[in-house]
Write a protein that holds these residues in place. Structure first.
Motif, short mmCIF file in Angstrom:
data_model
loop_
_atom_site.label_atom_id
_atom_site.label_comp_id
_atom_site.label_asym_id
_atom_site.label_seq_id
_atom_site.Cartn_x
_atom_site.Cartn_y
_atom_site.Cartn_z
N GLU A 164 0.81 -1.22 0.00
CA GLU A 164 0.00 0.00 0.00
C GLU A 164 0.84 1.27 0.00
O GLU A 164 0.33 2.38 -0.23
CB GLU A 164 -0.94 0.02 1.22
N GLN A 173 -7.83 0.59 -3.01
CA GLN A 173 -9.10 -0.15 -3.03
C GLN A 173 -9.06 -1.28 -4.04
O GLN A 173 -9.55 -2.38 -3.80
CB GLN A 173 -10.25 0.82 -3.32
N ILE A 176 -6.88 -4.51 -3.02
CA ILE A 176 -7.58 -5.54 -2.25
C ILE A 176 -8.22 -6.54 -3.21
O ILE A 176 -8.13 -7.77 -3.02
CB ILE A 176 -8.66 -4.91 -1.34
N GLN A 197 -2.25 -2.20 7.19
CA GLN A 197 -3.58 -1.74 6.82
C GLN A 197 -4.68 -2.70 7.26
O GLN A 197 -4.64 -3.90 6.97
CB GLN A 197 -3.66 -1.53 5.31
N GLU A 198 -5.68 -2.15 7.92
CA GLU A 198 -6.79 -2.97 8.41
C GLU A 198 -7.49 -3.70 7.28
O GLU A 198 -7.88 -4.86 7.42
CB GLU A 198 -7.79 -2.11 9.18
N ARG A 199 -7.68 -3.04 6.14
CA ARG A 199 -8.42 -3.68 5.05
C ARG A 199 -7.66 -4.87 4.48
O ARG A 199 -8.27 -5.82 4.00
CB ARG A 199 -8.76 -2.68 3.95
N ASN A 202 -7.96 -7.58 7.10
CA ASN A 202 -9.33 -8.08 7.18
C ASN A 202 -9.64 -9.16 6.14
O ASN A 202 -10.69 -9.80 6.22
CB ASN A 202 -10.32 -6.93 7.03
N ILE A 203 -8.76 -9.37 5.16
CA ILE A 203 -8.98 -10.45 4.20
C ILE A 203 -7.98 -11.59 4.40
O ILE A 203 -7.93 -12.53 3.61
CB ILE A 203 -8.93 -9.94 2.73
N ARG A 221 -7.78 -14.12 11.45
CA ARG A 221 -8.13 -12.70 11.61
C ARG A 221 -9.17 -12.52 12.70
O ARG A 221 -9.16 -11.51 13.41
CB ARG A 221 -8.60 -12.09 10.29
N THR A 239 -7.74 4.28 4.03
CA THR A 239 -9.08 3.75 3.93
C THR A 239 -9.59 3.21 5.25
O THR A 239 -10.72 2.77 5.35
CB THR A 239 -9.11 2.59 2.92
N GLY A 240 -8.76 3.15 6.25
CA GLY A 240 -9.21 2.58 7.50
C GLY A 240 -8.12 2.69 8.52
O GLY A 240 -7.25 3.54 8.45
N SER A 242 -4.86 1.50 10.84
CA SER A 242 -3.55 0.92 10.56
C SER A 242 -2.90 0.53 11.86
O SER A 242 -2.90 1.30 12.81
CB SER A 242 -2.69 1.96 9.83
#
Length: 243
Positions: A164, A173, A176, A197-199, A202-203, A221, A239-240, A242
């Motif tokens: 990122e 975006q 991801i 990064q959280e996003r 999160n995957i 996770r 985006t979210g 960190s």
């Protein structure tokens, strides 16, 4: 499957030795999306370089599908199926983007195939296919082109060091989605990402938290992420959150 057994790495600082990675043992299973996270300076990027073959461990062994690759360099590991994306991509003056994609893939890609890889990372192919990979490209453009080379290579293990970094919101975006497509397309391959990064976290199928050169936590996770986001190190970024 990637396996690290008791990996340590030291560097010389004046007359002293500084241990960056301390006796780390872990496995990255096939067809898993694994994220390594942790505080700045904890040894995450060094660990990625040890896996890729950019650095050699001071002690310990590294195995890929049961084969000891500890002494192999980055080129040899690439031939065995380990792809690596730098945090700061390398510029190649005199090499066009299509040539870089062909080198990465190991075959004579058609222009249409090369354009498809560029499109996957959000670049208009006709604007980039004949561009030189030099200083005329921004950091974000270089990052996306580098990710396209990883896609073209189809590695068994794709390692991304903070992918990122230096890219804009739209690109992040879409990054991801690129990871999600990679995982679906390469059923035998694995993805290992160094990220805050959280996003991205999160995957992940699995999250490994590194602190002070050691593995502090690891788990799914669902097991790890709530605790990370509840720490004082969780901050808003891009985006979210960190970590």
């Amino acid at each position: 499957m990637l396996e690290l057994r008791n990996i340590s790495f030291e560097v010389s600082e004046e007359e002293n030795q500084k241990e960056i990675v301390r006796d780390i043992s872990l496995t990255v299973e096939n067809h898993k999306f694994t994220v390594i996270t942790g505080p700045n300076g904890s040894g995450k990027s060094t660990l990625a370089k040890l896996i890729a073959g950019i650095e050699r461990p001071t002690s310990g062994r590294i195995y890929l599908d049961g084969t000891d690759i500890t002494e192999k360099n980055i080129t040899e590991r690439a031939r065995l199926g380990i792809g690596y994306a730098f945090q700061q991509p390398v510029r190649f003056k005199g090499i066009e983007v299509i040539d870089l994609l062909r080198i990465a893939s190991g075959r004579q890609l058609s222009v249409a195939d090369a354009c498809a890889y560029l499109s996957e990372v959000g670049l208009c192919a006709r604007d980039y296919i004949r561009r030189e990979v030099n200083a005329s490209l921004s950091g974000g453009e270089l990052k996306r082109i580098e990710i396209a080379t990883i896609l073209a290579r189809g590695s068994r293990l794709s390692v991304f060091d903070e992918p990122e970094a230096g890219i804009d919101l739209w690109s992040f975006q879409n990054l991801i989605q690129v990871f999600e497509r990679m995982q679906k397309r390469n059923q035998d391959g694995s993805i290992l990402v160094i990220s805050h990064q959280e996003r991205i976290l999160n995957i992940a199928d699995e999250i490994i938290v590194v602190a002070d050169g050691r593995v502090a936590q690891r788990g799914t996770r669902e097991e790890i992420l709530p605790g990370l986001l509840g720490t004082s190190a969780a901050v808003n970024q891009c985006t979210g959150k960190s970590y």
